[in-house]
Design a protein around this motif. Structure first.
Motif, PDB file in Angstrom:
ATOM      1  N   VAL A   1       0.616  -0.964  -0.100  1.00 49.04           N
ATOM      2  CA  VAL A   1      -0.215   0.290  -0.046  1.00 49.04           C
ATOM      3  C   VAL A   1       1.006   1.047  -0.194  1.00 49.04           C
ATOM      4  O   VAL A   1       0.672   1.845  -0.338  1.00 49.04           O
ATOM      5  CB  VAL A   1      -0.696   0.023   1.532  1.00 49.04           C
ATOM      6  CG1 VAL A   1      -1.970   1.179   1.278  1.00 49.04           C
ATOM      7  CG2 VAL A   1      -1.970  -1.164   1.177  1.00 49.04           C
ATOM      8  N   LEU A   2       2.358   1.233   0.867  1.00 45.48           N
ATOM      9  CA  LEU A   2       2.589   2.315   0.775  1.00 45.48           C
ATOM     10  C   LEU A   2       3.782   2.762  -0.888  1.00 45.48           C
ATOM     11  O   LEU A   2       3.803   3.884  -1.019  1.00 45.48           O
ATOM     12  CB  LEU A   2       3.527   2.083   1.586  1.00 45.48           C
ATOM     13  CG  LEU A   2       4.864   3.705   2.073  1.00 45.48           C
ATOM     14  CD1 LEU A   2       3.743   4.164   2.492  1.00 45.48           C
ATOM     15  CD2 LEU A   2       5.899   3.173   2.932  1.00 45.48           C
ATOM     16  N   CYS A   3       3.448   1.365  -1.310  1.00 44.54           N
ATOM     17  CA  CYS A   3       4.629   1.778  -2.261  1.00 44.54           C
ATOM     18  C   CYS A   3       3.331   1.971  -3.971  1.00 44.54           C
ATOM     19  O   CYS A   3       3.456   2.997  -4.542  1.00 44.54           O
ATOM     20  CB  CYS A   3       5.170   0.739  -3.258  1.00 44.54           C
ATOM     21  SG  CYS A   3       6.426   0.101  -2.360  1.00 44.54           S
ATOM     22  N   MET A   4       2.093   1.896  -3.450  1.00 45.43           N
ATOM     23  CA  MET A   4       0.947   1.809  -4.296  1.00 45.43           C
ATOM     24  C   MET A   4       0.246   3.367  -4.171  1.00 45.43           C
ATOM     25  O   MET A   4      -0.700   4.472  -5.007  1.00 45.43           O
ATOM     26  CB  MET A   4      -0.377   0.960  -3.931  1.00 45.43           C
ATOM     27  CG  MET A   4       0.179  -0.332  -4.415  1.00 45.43           C
ATOM     28  SD  MET A   4       0.364  -0.428  -6.236  1.00 45.43           S
ATOM     29  CE  MET A   4      -1.134   0.278  -6.654  1.00 45.43           C
ATOM     30  N   GLY A   5       1.250   4.453  -2.554  1.00 49.50           N
ATOM     31  CA  GLY A   5       0.337   5.216  -2.655  1.00 49.50           C
ATOM     32  C   GLY A   5       0.607   6.617  -3.646  1.00 49.50           C
ATOM     33  O   GLY A   5      -0.353   7.682  -3.989  1.00 49.50           O
ATOM     34  N   PRO A   6       1.656   6.670  -4.433  1.00 48.81           N
ATOM     35  CA  PRO A   6       1.525   7.431  -5.681  1.00 48.81           C
ATOM     36  C   PRO A   6       0.755   6.953  -7.012  1.00 48.81           C
ATOM     37  O   PRO A   6       1.037   7.638  -7.921  1.00 48.81           O
ATOM     38  CB  PRO A   6       2.706   8.613  -6.048  1.00 48.81           C
ATOM     39  CG  PRO A   6       3.632   6.826  -5.661  1.00 48.81           C
ATOM     40  CD  PRO A   6       3.026   6.667  -4.293  1.00 48.81           C
ATOM     41  N   SER A   7       0.298   5.811  -7.219  1.00 44.54           N
ATOM     42  CA  SER A   7      -0.014   5.404  -7.862  1.00 44.54           C
ATOM     43  C   SER A   7      -1.374   6.106  -8.640  1.00 44.54           C
ATOM     44  O   SER A   7      -1.115   6.108  -9.932  1.00 44.54           O
ATOM     45  CB  SER A   7      -0.812   3.670  -8.244  1.00 44.54           C
ATOM     46  OG  SER A   7      -1.748   3.288  -6.948  1.00 44.54           O
TER      47      SER A   7
END
Length: 462
Positions: A361-367
């Motif tokens: 989810v953290l990696c998907m933050g800027p998605s």
């Protein structure tokens, strides 16, 4: 194609400024509605954790709102400096639409924003909640008018050409043009998804760092519920938008798919490849037979027009839109996977404990932001070579300026934007890293929120 002439430098400058601008209103639109939900829950339940969340996310909203206003003003000036011919020819339509946005949305937002941010203990709870609702409503009304103006440029109707100028003859048709409902829904949902992934990523960061207090857990949970609802709906809306685009902008669809020949009896889908505008083919294409027809026509043997059916001067630049669309669509599938995994973990009671999911989810933050920018590039580059599709060409819209003028102003914009907005983004990320105050600490800090004489201190809660 000369990329350093005035036309392409002006296009590059507008693309640069609008890319910065669209980020901040998108976050503001989603956060404004999120704030309204948080305050409503606080008023209904009396649970102070919702108020803690509101006070924290209102700081992020205020920063985004301010940067959105500043970047929007710059774009308005660009219409006069770089695109005066567009303003002259189409101004009788685009001008009023942008004025309606200011009169009905910006004044509403600006009028109630101060009450929402600094009105605690100065107005009643109901009055404060009303102000929050008005700010949220203002962001949605703003979206309505901006998308109406942009959609007219893609699917113009309700106008006439008089003395070489585009003039309105039916405002209902101008506003509610064929692509408007799909673009409005697509953009609004995209804004909610952008804000949802930012809120979820902020919660994931603090969960990974050991926090388990209610403001963090609820932010994480509420964002994932929102994304679970919005992501599948966005995929369906995007599909409907694609069908509409195929009907009204068939060259754009052909460019997005890297499709050169009209295939009879079913069209294959190019999963990946390298469109070559000079050779008029897509090199190294990996295809799935008939899948193009199934997706774009909802039939097994639907026919999609290839780029060769359009004059070379009317073709969008396929290499860009081919890949930006795939970035957007690919991230959309990854978003769906993320929220489905979140639902499974929630049912197992392990939503707050699985660190691998929190990292995801953290990696998907800027998605959401990346998908939003990729989608806008697809939309706007796919409209080329037209400013108003089929009516006014981009080369006829640019101001009579020298390439040196456009180049110098572009360089200045790049430097100033990265300095000014870079500082704003840094401060916003700093606030997110700090996170909402733990509920036990916040109890004594809400006696007089927002009463500081300095606006920055008020946002800090000092």
């Amino acid at each position: 194609m000369e990329i350093f002439d005035a036309l392409h430098l002006a296009r590059l400058q507008f693309a640069f400024t609008v890319s910065f601008h669209i980020v901040f209103p998108a976050i503001s639109i989603g956060l404004a509605s999120f704030l309204a939900v948080l305050e409503w829950r606080w008023l209904r339940t009396g649970d102070e954790a919702y108020k803690d969340m509101f006070l924290f996310w209102s700081k992020i909203f205020a920063i985004c709102f301010g940067m959105g206003v500043i970047s929007g003003v710059v774009m308005a000036y660009e219409f006069g400096t770089n695109w005066s011919n567009f303003s002259r020819v189409a101004g009788s339509i685009t001008g009023p639409l942008l004025h309606y946005e200011v009169l009905t949305a910006f004044f509403l937002e600006a009028g109630f924003l101060g009450v929402m941010l600094f009105g605690w203990h100065r107005v009643s709870r109901r009055a404060h909640f009303f102000a929050t609702l008005m700010v949220a409503l203002g962001t949605l009304i703003s979206t309505f008018w901006i998308i109406a103006s942009n959609s007219f440029m893609h699917t113009p109707q309700g106008f006439a050409i008089e003395n070489g100028l585009i003039v309105p003859v039916d405002w209902l048709k101008v506003v509610f043009n064929p692509s408007f409902p799909y673009r409005l829904a697509h953009m609004t949902i995209a804004a909610f998804i952008v804000a949802g992934f930012i809120v979820a990523a902020c919660g994931a960061w603090h969960l990974l760092h050991g926090r388990r207090d209610e403001p963090v857990k609820r932010s994480f949970s509420m964002a994932l519920w929102l994304l679970l609802l919005m992501t599948p709906i966005q995929i369906l809306v995007g599909d409907a938008h694609g069908l509409n685009t195929r009907e009204y902008q068939p060259a754009k669809i052909a460019a997005i798919e890297g499709l050169w020949e009209t295939e009879k009896g079913g069209t294959a889908l190019n999963l990946v490849g390298l469109p070559d505008m000079d050779a008029e083919k897509t090199r190294y294409a990996i295809q799935v037979p008939r899948l193009g027809s199934l997706i774009l026509t909802h039939s097994w043997d639907g026919e999609i027009r290839g780029l060769k059916e359009f004059p070379a001067k009317d073709r969008p630049y396929s290499p860009i839109v081919f890949w930006t669309f795939r970035v957007m669509a690919g991230l959309g599938m990854l978003m769906l996977l993320t929220v489905v995994l979140g639902l499974l973990l929630r049912k197992q009671g392990r939503l707050y404990e699985k660190r691998w999911f929190q990292r995801l989810v953290l990696c998907m933050g800027p998605s959401g932001l990346i998908a939003l920018l990729a989608g806008w590039i697809t939309t706007e580059v796919g409209r080329q070579p037209w400013t108003v599709y089929g009516v006014l060409r981009t080369e006829d819209s640019v101001s009579p300026i020298a390439s040196q003028q456009a180049g110098v102003s572009l360089l200045i914009f790049v430097i100033v934007y990265f300095l000014v907005f870079g500082m704003g983004v840094y401060y916003m990320l700093k606030l997110m890293r700090r996170g909402p105050a733990p509920h036990t600490e916040a109890a004594g800090s809400h006696k007089h929120p927002g009463l500081s004489n300095r606006a920055l201190n008020a946002l800090e809660g000092e």
